[in-house]
Design a protein around this motif. Structure first.
Motif, PDB file in Angstrom:
ATOM      1  N   ILE A 100       0.854  -1.206   0.000  1.00  0.00           N
ATOM      2  CA  ILE A 100       0.000   0.000   0.000  1.00  0.00           C
ATOM      3  C   ILE A 100       0.888   1.255   0.000  1.00  0.00           C
ATOM      4  O   ILE A 100       0.650   2.195  -0.757  1.00  0.00           O
ATOM      5  CB  ILE A 100      -0.945   0.009   1.221  1.00  0.00           C
ATOM      6  CG1 ILE A 100      -1.992  -1.098   1.098  1.00  0.00           C
ATOM      7  CG2 ILE A 100      -1.656   1.364   1.358  1.00  0.00           C
ATOM      8  CD1 ILE A 100      -2.862  -1.292   2.328  1.00  0.00           C
ATOM      9  N   SER A 101       1.927   1.240   0.834  1.00  0.00           N
ATOM     10  CA  SER A 101       2.830   2.394   0.924  1.00  0.00           C
ATOM     11  C   SER A 101       3.585   2.614  -0.381  1.00  0.00           C
ATOM     12  O   SER A 101       3.797   3.762  -0.792  1.00  0.00           O
ATOM     13  CB  SER A 101       3.830   2.201   2.070  1.00  0.00           C
ATOM     14  OG  SER A 101       3.156   2.135   3.298  1.00  0.00           O
ATOM     15  N   LEU A 102       3.994   1.523  -1.048  1.00  0.00           N
ATOM     16  CA  LEU A 102       4.691   1.654  -2.335  1.00  0.00           C
ATOM     17  C   LEU A 102       3.792   2.278  -3.393  1.00  0.00           C
ATOM     18  O   LEU A 102       4.235   3.124  -4.173  1.00  0.00           O
ATOM     19  CB  LEU A 102       5.195   0.283  -2.809  1.00  0.00           C
ATOM     20  CG  LEU A 102       6.489  -0.222  -2.180  1.00  0.00           C
ATOM     21  CD1 LEU A 102       6.738  -1.670  -2.562  1.00  0.00           C
ATOM     22  CD2 LEU A 102       7.676   0.643  -2.607  1.00  0.00           C
ATOM     23  N   VAL A 313      13.208   0.997   4.380  1.00  0.00           N
ATOM     24  CA  VAL A 313      13.193   0.464   3.009  1.00  0.00           C
ATOM     25  C   VAL A 313      12.445   1.419   2.075  1.00  0.00           C
ATOM     26  O   VAL A 313      12.872   1.678   0.948  1.00  0.00           O
ATOM     27  CB  VAL A 313      12.557  -0.954   2.976  1.00  0.00           C
ATOM     28  CG1 VAL A 313      12.119  -1.339   1.569  1.00  0.00           C
ATOM     29  CG2 VAL A 313      13.552  -1.987   3.500  1.00  0.00           C
ATOM     30  N   LEU A 314      11.332   1.984   2.561  1.00  0.00           N
ATOM     31  CA  LEU A 314      10.569   2.937   1.747  1.00  0.00           C
ATOM     32  C   LEU A 314      11.380   4.196   1.455  1.00  0.00           C
ATOM     33  O   LEU A 314      11.281   4.763   0.360  1.00  0.00           O
ATOM     34  CB  LEU A 314       9.254   3.301   2.445  1.00  0.00           C
ATOM     35  CG  LEU A 314       8.178   2.220   2.427  1.00  0.00           C
ATOM     36  CD1 LEU A 314       7.033   2.581   3.345  1.00  0.00           C
ATOM     37  CD2 LEU A 314       7.660   1.967   1.013  1.00  0.00           C
ATOM     38  N   VAL A 315      12.200   4.640   2.412  1.00  0.00           N
ATOM     39  CA  VAL A 315      13.077   5.799   2.179  1.00  0.00           C
ATOM     40  C   VAL A 315      14.061   5.476   1.050  1.00  0.00           C
ATOM     41  O   VAL A 315      14.258   6.282   0.132  1.00  0.00           O
ATOM     42  CB  VAL A 315      13.838   6.192   3.475  1.00  0.00           C
ATOM     43  CG1 VAL A 315      14.930   7.217   3.182  1.00  0.00           C
ATOM     44  CG2 VAL A 315      12.871   6.746   4.505  1.00  0.00           C
ATOM     45  N   PHE A 320      14.183   5.663  -6.196  1.00  0.00           N
ATOM     46  CA  PHE A 320      13.975   5.077  -7.522  1.00  0.00           C
ATOM     47  C   PHE A 320      12.513   5.169  -7.972  1.00  0.00           C
ATOM     48  O   PHE A 320      12.211   5.090  -9.149  1.00  0.00           O
ATOM     49  CB  PHE A 320      14.402   3.595  -7.513  1.00  0.00           C
ATOM     50  CG  PHE A 320      15.775   3.395  -6.936  1.00  0.00           C
ATOM     51  CD1 PHE A 320      16.902   3.633  -7.708  1.00  0.00           C
ATOM     52  CD2 PHE A 320      15.950   2.995  -5.614  1.00  0.00           C
ATOM     53  CE1 PHE A 320      18.179   3.467  -7.183  1.00  0.00           C
ATOM     54  CE2 PHE A 320      17.214   2.828  -5.070  1.00  0.00           C
ATOM     55  CZ  PHE A 320      18.336   3.058  -5.853  1.00  0.00           C
ATOM     56  N   VAL A 321      11.599   5.287  -6.991  1.00  0.00           N
ATOM     57  CA  VAL A 321      10.163   5.355  -7.282  1.00  0.00           C
ATOM     58  C   VAL A 321       9.639   6.675  -6.722  1.00  0.00           C
ATOM     59  O   VAL A 321      10.093   7.129  -5.694  1.00  0.00           O
ATOM     60  CB  VAL A 321       9.435   4.171  -6.581  1.00  0.00           C
ATOM     61  CG1 VAL A 321       7.937   4.263  -6.778  1.00  0.00           C
ATOM     62  CG2 VAL A 321       9.943   2.843  -7.089  1.00  0.00           C
ATOM     63  N   GLY A 322       8.668   7.253  -7.372  1.00  0.00           N
ATOM     64  CA  GLY A 322       8.063   8.475  -6.822  1.00  0.00           C
ATOM     65  C   GLY A 322       8.736   9.739  -7.330  1.00  0.00           C
ATOM     66  O   GLY A 322       9.858   9.700  -7.843  1.00  0.00           O
TER      67      GLY A 322
END
Length: 381
Positions: A100-102, A313-315, A320-322
């Protein structure tokens, strides 16, 4: 239970999956909500403007997918041994929140990402732990659990909260290079937290594992699935979670406006409760069965995973994404709630014993946070 052993040892995976699915449905009626998965996908294709309906249906679809994901992860981890199993649980145990966060990260909805991370930590430490104490306490006068494990997880949580607190406080004090400084600091902290989490796993699963022994780890009546079935389910459900999460993230902003909620409230309360639904079911039933060790391990262990593994990991992935790199700078209210939740979990689990009223106190704290966010939403960060 495996009476079809002799026949075709290559066995049809389809038949095995069908049998496992029926057994799971009988054991967990919540899985009946799986019918909403094709419904929400079909509605998104035919009526993409029905944001409120898409929001509710995607929430209903994510709950059974989270339950299946949890069971499949459990089964794979059971076959691979403690060390690899621990790593699998770290990467896959909170996969619903991660996916969901990705999806939100890709859409540039950083407030939703941060709200869901903070909400998952607070929900696990207060709502899940409090619910387990309350439900277990109604059935058993006094319950005991491994105090060392609870303290260890609470210490990990406290460390992660400090790592989130620092960039948030520094940005207020040092105004000149705020954005660039915050991003660099967050990147360094993300790497540090992942390293600390890895060493924590080594400590608890390898070098000092005797300190973390609990009364019972495996449900007698709930045998792990065959490895082939678990892997097939894991891959299929991960793809479905990714698909439904994309629909959820696409509809959440407009639906939240229609319903009078902000993305911060949706992320902090709704996404956290939906993403943790499967783990909550296990934690609550374990507490009722007087296996509070398991409940405390799930609640605090899952919160520590999110704080020390999923958030960092999201940081890293945000590079690379966003649209731009994400920082660990949260709005002050979220930091305060995480800090209070960590302190509450430490105080409640410090004695190694629990009674139902301790659950009431944890749930009341969670209700205060929920009410505050609903009535006075935080400013976007």
């Amino acid at each position: 239970m495996s009476n079809l052993k002799g026949g075709s040892s290559g066995g049809l995976p389809g038949a095995a999956i069908g049998k496992a699915a029926l057994a799971e449905l009988r054991r967990t009626p919540l899985l009946a909500l799986i019918v909403f998965v094709p419904v929400v996908i079909f509605l998104e294709q035919t009526a993409p403007q029905a944001h409120t309906w898409l929001f509710f249906l995607s929430v209903a679809a994510i709950i059974p997918l989270a339950a299946l994901l949890s069971r499949a992860t459990e089964a794979v981890a059971a076959k691979t041994g403690d060390t690899v199993g621990g790593l699998l649980n770290a990467t896959l145990g909170n996969l619903t929140e991660l996916v969901i966060s990705l999806a939100a990260l890709q859409a540039g909805q950083y407030l939703l990402v941060k709200a869901s991370l903070a909400g998952a930590i607070v929900t696990n430490t207060l709502f899940m732990l409090g619910g387990a104490f309350l439900l277990g306490g109604f059935k058993h006068h006094l319950q005991e659990f491994n105090r060392v494990n609870a303290r260890f997880q609470a210490c990990l949580l406290f460390l992660a909260t400090i790592a989130i607190l620092v960039p948030s406080v520094i940005s207020e004090v040092d105004r000149a290079p705020a954005a660039a400084f915050s991003q660099k600091l967050s990147l360094g902290l993300a790497i540090l937290l992942i390293a600390v989490y890895g060493m924590g796993m080594l400590f608890s699963l390898r070098t000092h594992r005797e300190l973390f022994a609990s009364v019972g780890h495996e449900d007698e009546e709930q045998k792990p699935w065959p490895l082939s079935v678990a892997i097939v389910v894991l891959v299929a459900v991960t793809l479905l979670v990714a698909l439904v999460s994309e629909i959820f993230v696409g509809s959440v902003q407009i639906a939240a406006e229609h319903l009078g909620m902000t993305p911060a409230f949706v992320g902090f309360i709704i996404v956290a409760l939906v993403g943790g639904a499967a783990e909550m079911t296990t934690a609550f039933s374990a507490a009722r069965a007087n296996r509070l060790d398991l409940s405390v391990g799930i609640a605090l262990g899952s919160a520590a995973q999110i704080a020390l593994f999923v958030a960092p990991v999201l940081v890293l992935v945000s590079y690379f994404v966003g649209p731009e790199p994400m920082s660990l700078q949260f709005w002050p209210g979220a930091v305060a709630m995480m800090l209070v939740a960590t302190m509450a979990a430490t105080l409640l689990s410090n004695g190694g014993r629990a009674a139902w009223y301790m659950g009431v106190m944890a749930l009341a704290t969670y209700a205060i946070f929920g009410m505050t966010l609903f009535l006075l939403p935080p400013a976007a960060s």
